[in-house]
Scaffold this motif. Structure first.
Motif, PDB file in Angstrom:
ATOM      1  N   ASN A  24      16.572  10.740  -4.150  1.00 49.20           N
ATOM      2  CA  ASN A  24      15.840   9.997  -3.561  1.00 49.20           C
ATOM      3  C   ASN A  24      16.075  10.355  -2.159  1.00 49.20           C
ATOM      4  O   ASN A  24      15.421   9.954  -1.080  1.00 49.20           O
ATOM      5  N   LYS A  82       0.338  13.664  -1.821  1.00 48.75           N
ATOM      6  CA  LYS A  82       0.521  14.384  -3.021  1.00 48.75           C
ATOM      7  C   LYS A  82      -0.178  13.770  -3.440  1.00 48.75           C
ATOM      8  O   LYS A  82      -0.524  13.686  -5.091  1.00 48.75           O
ATOM      9  N   GLY A  83      -1.008  12.653  -3.000  1.00 47.12           N
ATOM     10  CA  GLY A  83      -1.518  11.573  -4.019  1.00 47.12           C
ATOM     11  C   GLY A  83      -0.812  10.655  -4.968  1.00 47.12           C
ATOM     12  O   GLY A  83      -1.650  10.521  -6.122  1.00 47.12           O
ATOM     13  N   THR A  84       0.224  10.399  -4.663  1.00 47.13           N
ATOM     14  CA  THR A  84       1.315   9.587  -5.151  1.00 47.13           C
ATOM     15  C   THR A  84       1.376   7.991  -4.835  1.00 47.13           C
ATOM     16  O   THR A  84       2.074   7.249  -5.534  1.00 47.13           O
ATOM     17  N   GLU A 110       3.301  11.074   0.610  1.00 49.55           N
ATOM     18  CA  GLU A 110       2.935  10.315  -0.568  1.00 49.55           C
ATOM     19  C   GLU A 110       0.890  10.651  -0.669  1.00 49.55           C
ATOM     20  O   GLU A 110       1.023  10.067  -1.542  1.00 49.55           O
ATOM     21  N   ASP A 155      -0.273   4.642  -4.734  1.00 49.96           N
ATOM     22  CA  ASP A 155      -0.942   3.613  -5.457  1.00 49.96           C
ATOM     23  C   ASP A 155      -1.563   2.819  -5.063  1.00 49.96           C
ATOM     24  O   ASP A 155      -2.245   1.273  -6.110  1.00 49.96           O
ATOM     25  N   ASN A 181       0.209   3.566 -11.531  1.00 51.33           N
ATOM     26  CA  ASN A 181      -0.392   3.754  -9.987  1.00 51.33           C
ATOM     27  C   ASN A 181      -1.423   3.947  -9.442  1.00 51.33           C
ATOM     28  O   ASN A 181      -2.520   3.991  -8.600  1.00 51.33           O
TER      29      ASN A 181
END
Length: 623
Positions: A50, A407-409, A404, A411, A116
């Motif tokens: 990561n 990619k729609g990650t 982020e 939260d 999420n």
């Protein structure tokens, strides 16, 4: 157990840098979190991937970040087992201290069962993630990000100094501040006026209704306006039809076009005149006899030459700017000037005219590896120390190109990120600085939480009791601060012009012009924030919104801010003076660069303007 941990690391190909200290910490991790050596090494493997650690060396400096990674893993595991469990964060503490009991209960009761949708989760708590730098006003964090590990902090990359005694031009203490930022007393700022141009589209306006007729009329109006200005200067004759065969020399005005798809070249240059003079017809333009030129599609030019065949206009002179004396009547008449949103604060009679101190930064405001907005926190801490009269923040704020976001990650919803991470920090800044501090926000077409259209309306924000301190401009926008006229546009027009420009250096051997100055001068010479046509593919140009939004009316701005991915710069542009006896006017053009670049810090600009480019200090700082 330390031996087992060491053996497990070696089994997976890892090398321990400071073996004794690392093994001691890893043993503590295993005991506290009930991990086996195999589980610990597996978690390290995920952490190193990561963090994009290039080598297989386990370094002691990464242990604090690894600890945070283990804590997050444990927290996520508990959340999966107990869906109704709520983890308290500093946001909850803020609500308790502010007696916002009702909102606090709602936050707990509405805690979603999946990670999420945790609007108050710790990973995005801006108060917890700072690199511990002396400028930071936030609580130091145990998490060390790549931005926090940077070595070059607040280094001057470029200086333009003509005011040696100005406080903001003093660099010797720029990188250190031993005083507590909370205890340090803020000096009262001078009052100053702020007036915002009202020509841009309004928030909530309808768009995507652009018609071919709107585009054609907008382009034809640009040609006619330029033709009228050149003729009214008294230097050039009335424009003629360039498509008519004639043996005598004529003067024509039209728009540069490309005959075919692809980039402009010397064989594909066409000139499109107005409906009034040629019915909108195009004719080939030959620039072989012109000593020096710089052209691009969409540029409105005047051409002296002849067209013996009727098919090709052979140019002997190219005019790409209007004399400063040839101002349109509509620009000068007070009744027809654009509406201004006047600030209630008046100019302090004791302060000199046209004097301003300003910090300028352009997004992204967070690094690509997280949404902690560390660069913005560091910038605001720097501004608290330097105490400028004006802080200009240009988008993107919630960058649609961020991994982020793309990619729609993320939260949280984009509006929530914008208001918590941007507006809340800006509010804290102006409350700390006092009632005379001002902040201007300019959106970008890359803002995920705003309208994807250009020209772009301002953000619809109404901070309570701070509406005169925090203002949002349309994109592009023009405002006046202490009678200093400032124009800004967040579309990367410099980069786009660079890819479309066709130029020729002087044939007589004189030195070529500076390329960045030449590109920036096109904006002022064309009197348009976006003179390129057709527009770039990623620019949602809509001519139906506001016909005047892109037009730069006379007089030209004193300061022009054009953020770009190209290298930062501060240039002094000279307008006029092309003919004998014509007045000259100077404009400061600034590209502050990007505040965040990848996983590291970028640059921002600092300017102390004393009324002219000859009386200013300007610097580009890396954050």
């Amino acid at each position: 157990m330390e031996g087992e941990i060491k053996a497990e690391f070696e089994k997976n190909g890892f090398i321990l840098d400071n073996e004794e200290e690392i093994l001691n910490k890893c043993l503590t991790f295993c005991i506290n979190y009930k991990l086996t050596p195999s589980d610990l090494v597996s978690s390290w493997d995920v952490y190193s991937l990561n963090r994009k650690l290039k080598d297989l060396v386990v370094q002691n400096v990464e242990m604090e970040g690894f600890l945070s990674h283990l804590q997050n893993e444990q927290k996520e595991a508990v959340v999966k087992q107990e869906a109704d469990l709520h983890f308290y964060s500093s946001k909850d503490v803020d609500m308790i201290l502010n007696d916002d009991e009702e909102n606090f209960k709602d936050a707990i009761l509405s805690t979603p069962p999946v990670k999420n949708a945790k609007p108050y989760s710790d990973p995005f708590d801006s108060a917890l993630y700072s690199n511990g730098n002396s400028y930071s006003s936030e609580k130091p964090s145990r998490l060390v990000t790549p931005f926090g590990r940077r070595t070059d902090k607040f280094v001057a990359r470029f200086n333009f100094n003509n005011l040696p005694d100005t406080e903001n031009g003093d660099e010797k203490d720029a990188g250190m501040d031993s005083e507590d930022d909370v205890i340090k007393r803020v000096k009262p700022l001078k009052r100053f006026s702020l007036a915002v141009n009202g020509d841009g589209p309004e928030p909530g306006c309808r768009f995507m209704y652009d018609r071919i007729e709107d585009r054609f009329n907008a382009l034809d109006n640009r040609i006619r306006r330029r033709a009228a200005s050149l003729f009214s200067s008294g230097i050039y004759e009335e424009p003629s039809d360039p498509s008519v065969a004639s043996g005598r020399s004529i003067f024509a005005v039209g728009m540069i076009c490309c005959e075919e798809e692809g980039r402009l070249n010397d064989k594909s240059i066409m000139l499109q005149s107005s409906i009034e003079h040629s019915g909108g017809q195009r004719v080939r333009l030959d620039l072989q006899k012109v000593n020096q030129f710089s052209v691009f599609p969409g540029q409105i030019v005047g051409v002296e030459g002849n067209n013996p065949s009727g098919y090709c206009l052979i140019a002997s002179k190219l005019v790409d700017s209007v004399p400063l004396s040839a101002n349109n009547v509509e620009d000068l008449h007070p009744a027809k000037r654009p509406a201004l949103d006047q600030d209630i604060q008046l100019v302090d009679s004791s302060s000199p005219e046209k004097e301003i101190s300003v910090l300028i930064a352009s997004g992204p405001f967070t690094t690509t590896d997280n949404l902690y907005f560390e660069p913005l926190s560091e910038l605001l801490a720097y501004a608290r120390k330097k105490q400028p009269q004006l802080l200009i923040l240009l988008g993107p704020f919630v960058d649609s190109e961020h991994p982020e976001v793309k990619k729609g990650t993320a939260d949280r919803i984009f509006d929530e990120i914008f208001h918590i991470e941007i507006i809340r920090r800006v509010q804290d800044y102006v409350e700390y600085m006092g009632s005379n501090a001002r902040v201007i926000l300019v959106p970008s077409t890359r803002d995920a939480n705003h309208d994807f259209v250009f020209p772009q309306p301002a953000f619809d924000i109404h901070p309570p009791e701070l509406k005169h301190q925090i203002k949002s401009l349309p994109n592009p926008g023009i405002f006046e601060a202490n009678q200093v006229r400032v124009g800004c546009c967040t579309v990367d027009i410099l980069k786009q012009l660079s890819g479309e420009e066709l130029s020729r250096n002087p044939k007589d051997g004189s030195p070529p012009s500076d390329r960045m100055s030449r590109l920036a001068s096109h904006i002022l010479n064309q009197q348009s924030f976006y003179p390129l046509y057709p527009p770039a593919e990623d620019v949602p140009l809509d001519f139906s919104l506001s016909p005047k939004a892109l037009h730069i009316a006379s007089p030209p701005p004193d300061i022009l801010i054009l953020p770009s991915d190209m290298k930062y710069f501060i240039k002094v542009l000279t307008l006029g003076g092309t003919t004998e006896g014509e007045e000259q006017r100077k404009c400061i053009c600034i590209n502050p660069g990007r505040l965040a670049k990848g996983e590291g810090g970028g640059t921002f600009a600092e300017l102390d303007y004393g009324g002219s480019p000859d009386r200013m200090n300007a610097s580009i700082w890396s954050i």
